[in-house]
Design a protein around this motif. Structure first.
Motif, PDB file in Angstrom:
ATOM      1  N   ASP A  80      11.910 -37.357  28.324  1.00 55.76           N
ATOM      2  CA  ASP A  80      11.207 -36.238  28.964  1.00 55.76           C
ATOM      3  C   ASP A  80      12.200 -35.149  29.341  1.00 55.76           C
ATOM      4  OD1 ASP A  80       8.825 -37.632  28.769  1.00 55.76           O
ATOM      5  OD2 ASP A  80       8.944 -38.428  30.812  1.00 55.76           O
ATOM      6  N   THR A  81      11.888 -33.919  28.973  1.00 51.76           N
ATOM      7  CA  THR A  81      12.808 -32.816  29.254  1.00 51.76           C
ATOM      8  C   THR A  81      12.760 -32.381  30.714  1.00 51.76           C
ATOM      9  OG1 THR A  81      11.109 -31.240  28.536  1.00 51.76           O
ATOM     10  CG2 THR A  81      12.743 -31.954  26.892  1.00 51.76           C
ATOM     11  N   ASP A  82      11.620 -32.566  31.362  1.00 51.00           N
ATOM     12  CA  ASP A  82      11.485 -32.191  32.765  1.00 51.00           C
ATOM     13  C   ASP A  82      10.221 -32.841  33.319  1.00 51.00           C
ATOM     14  OD1 ASP A  82       9.399 -30.681  31.660  1.00 51.00           O
ATOM     15  OD2 ASP A  82      10.536 -28.807  31.711  1.00 51.00           O
ATOM     16  N   VAL A  83       9.904 -32.538  34.591  1.00 51.08           N
ATOM     17  CA  VAL A  83       8.745 -33.175  35.215  1.00 51.08           C
ATOM     18  C   VAL A  83       7.441 -32.720  34.567  1.00 51.08           C
ATOM     19  CG1 VAL A  83       9.867 -33.585  37.428  1.00 51.08           C
ATOM     20  CG2 VAL A  83       8.696 -31.399  37.037  1.00 51.08           C
ATOM     21  N   ARG A  84       7.413 -31.523  34.046  1.00 46.86           N
ATOM     22  CA  ARG A  84       6.210 -31.053  33.355  1.00 46.86           C
ATOM     23  C   ARG A  84       5.955 -31.904  32.112  1.00 46.86           C
ATOM     24  NH1 ARG A  84       5.937 -24.494  33.919  1.00 46.86           N
ATOM     25  NH2 ARG A  84       6.634 -24.357  36.079  1.00 46.86           N
ATOM     26  N   ALA A  85       7.011 -32.193  31.390  1.00 42.40           N
ATOM     27  CA  ALA A  85       6.878 -33.032  30.209  1.00 42.40           C
ATOM     28  C   ALA A  85       6.409 -34.431  30.584  1.00 42.40           C
ATOM     29  CB  ALA A  85       8.206 -33.095  29.458  1.00 42.40           C
TER      30      ALA A  85
END
Length: 230
Positions: A80-85
Motif C-alpha cells: 500500500d502506498t498510503d492510507v488511502r490505498a
C-alpha cells in the motif's frame, strides 16, 4: 472519472480542515507503535433517500470485532502506498467496491483503538459513481448496507450502549444494525461537524448485546460518563 462532491458535503470538509484527534476521542494516539490501518468513510446519495454512508457488518465468527458494524477497512499491507490505498484496497476486498467509483476527499486524524492496538486513519470519500456491493468473503463480512444520514440523525435511532467493561458510548440503530464503538464515535463526530446532527435523548442507554450485531430491543437510563474506548 471523478466528480465534484455535492454542496451538502462542503461544510464538513471545511470543518475537517481544522480537525484534531481530540475531536473524535479522548485517547491520545501514541507517537510510535500500534498497527497502521485505515477505514473508508464513504458518503453517497440515493434518489429519494438523500445522503448515506456505507457500513458493513462483520461476521459473528471472527476473532476480533465479531458481529460488529464497521466502515470497510483494515491493516495496511506493505504494497500500500498510503492510507488511502489501504482503505480502498480493503473496501474492494471486503465488499467489491470499485476504487474508480470513489473520490477521496480528506484524511481524518489518526485514532488509536487500544483493544486491538490499531492506529486507524479514517479516509473520507465521495461515492460519485455508486454500484452494487456485497460481502466478498462471507466468513469475514456478513452484511453490507447504505445507512441514510436522515435515519442516523433521527433522535429515535440514537442511543448509548453500555459495554460489559462499564464503558458507555454513542450508538445508532438503523436498518437492522446497531452501530457502536469506534464506528459510531467517528459517525457521531462527523454528523456534528457537518451540521446534520439533531438533539437526541442522551439518557437512553442499553446493554450491549453479546455480539453487538443486532439492535437492542429496549432503552434504559444511566448517568455514567461516556468514555472513549472507541
Amino acid at each position: 472519472m471523478t466528480r465534484r462532491p455535492p454542496e451538502w458535503i462542503e461544510p464538513l470538509l471545511a470543518r475537517l480542515g481544522t480537525a484534531r484527534a481530540e475531536d473524535f476521542t479522548r485517547l491520545t494516539t501514541p507517537a510510535q507503535g500500534g498497527r497502521e490501518s485505515a477505514v473508508l468513510v464513504l458518503l453517497g446519495e440515493q434518489p429519494g433517500a438523500g445522503p448515506d454512508v456505507l457500513v458493513l457488518q462483520r461476521a459473528a465468527t471472527l476473532r476480533n470485532h465479531a458481529g460488529q458494524p464497521a466502515f470497510p477497512g483494515g491493516a495496511a499491507d506493505p504494497e500500500d502506498t498510503d492510507v488511502r490505498a489501504t482503505a480502498l484496497r480493503e473496501a474492494n476486498e471486503e465488499v467489491g467496491l470499485d476504487p474508480a467509483s470513489v473520490t477521496v476527499l480528506a484524511e481524518l486524524p489518526k485514532l488509536w483503538i487500544p483493544v486491538s492496538d490499531f492506529v486507524v486513519t479514517p479516509v473520507l470519500a465521495w461515492w460519485h459513481d455508486p454500484h452494487p456491493v456485497h460481502p466478498r468473503e462471507p466468513a469475514e463480512v456478513a452484511h453490507v448496507a447504505r445507512l441514510p444520514v436522515s435515519e442516523l440523525v433521527d433522535p429515535a435511532n440514537r442511543l448509548r450502549v453500555r459495554h460489559p467493561s462499564g464503558w458507555i458510548g454513542p450508538a445508532f440503530s438503523a436498518r437492522g444494525m446497531l452501530v457502536w464503538g469506534f464506528t459510531a464515535g467517528v459517525l457521531a463526530t462527523l454528523l456534528e461537524m457537518g451540521g446534520w446532527a439533531r438533539p437526541w435523548p442522551r439518557g437512553r442507554v442499553v446493554e450491549l448485546p453479546p455480539t453487538g450485531a443486532t439492535p437492542a430491543p429496549s432503552a434504559g437510563t444511566d448517568d455514567a460518563d461516556e468514555t472513549a474506548l472507541r
